[in-house]
Design an enzyme around this catalytic site. Sequence first.
Site, PDB file in Angstrom:
ATOM      1  N   CYS A  48      34.372  35.043  46.295  1.00  7.82           N
ATOM      2  CA  CYS A  48      33.532  33.877  46.568  1.00  7.82           C
ATOM      3  C   CYS A  48      33.581  33.507  48.053  1.00  7.82           C
ATOM      4  O   CYS A  48      33.019  34.211  48.872  1.00  7.82           O
ATOM      5  CB  CYS A  48      33.913  32.725  45.650  1.00  7.82           C
TER       6      CYS A  48
ATOM      7  N   HIS B 117      34.394  35.321  39.924  1.00  8.63           N
ATOM      8  CA  HIS B 117      35.805  34.934  40.014  1.00  8.63           C
ATOM      9  C   HIS B 117      36.655  35.614  38.931  1.00  8.63           C
ATOM     10  O   HIS B 117      36.950  34.993  37.904  1.00  8.63           O
ATOM     11  CB  HIS B 117      35.929  33.415  39.825  1.00  8.63           C
TER      12      HIS B 117
ATOM     13  N   GLU C  51      39.771  35.979  38.958  1.00  3.90           N
ATOM     14  CA  GLU C  51      41.034  35.237  38.848  1.00  3.90           C
ATOM     15  C   GLU C  51      40.928  34.040  37.908  1.00  3.90           C
ATOM     16  O   GLU C  51      41.952  33.466  37.512  1.00  3.90           O
ATOM     17  CB  GLU C  51      41.515  34.794  40.243  1.00  3.90           C
TER      18      GLU C  51
END
Length: 164
Positions: free
Chosen positions: A19, A143, A145
């Site tokens: 990002c 994302h 994560e």
Amino acid sequence: MEGEIRHFLQEGKLILGICNGFQTLVKSRLLPALDGNAQEATLTFNDSNRFEARWVYLKVCSSKSVYIQEGQILYLPVAHAEGKFLTRDEGVLQRLRDASQIVFKYVNPEGEDAEYPYNPNGSIENIAGVCDPTGRILGMMPHPERYVEPFQHPRWQREGLAKQ
């Protein structure tokens, strides 16, 4: 600072930008790193002109990156207002294609290119992530994560806690 980063890379180390990290890698010319002297791409405002937070399907389109294997379809969250990937010109885009540096593309559940909402920002050719020519620097808008445990999946209660 640039010298330290170049030294870091010369030692064979890896960089992953997610990002805002992807935006930083592009603005600092570490991605796509075709020329190294000029900024060849940018990440700009989503076509919707709003913050997009949803889960999207990604197709892994290249095995050039050391981080991932080609052919997988991933389901990951996005959360950004400025995630539209654009190249400086058609020549840069063609060079990315030719060098297999387009690692991720937004797709529909069947793995086919698709428009909004599957491509949440309007990125050229549905590009969601690219790598540098060595495959050791990877930038992506989604994302991964944010999806570490099965219960973080939006359908975990309906589909159970199976590993995805």
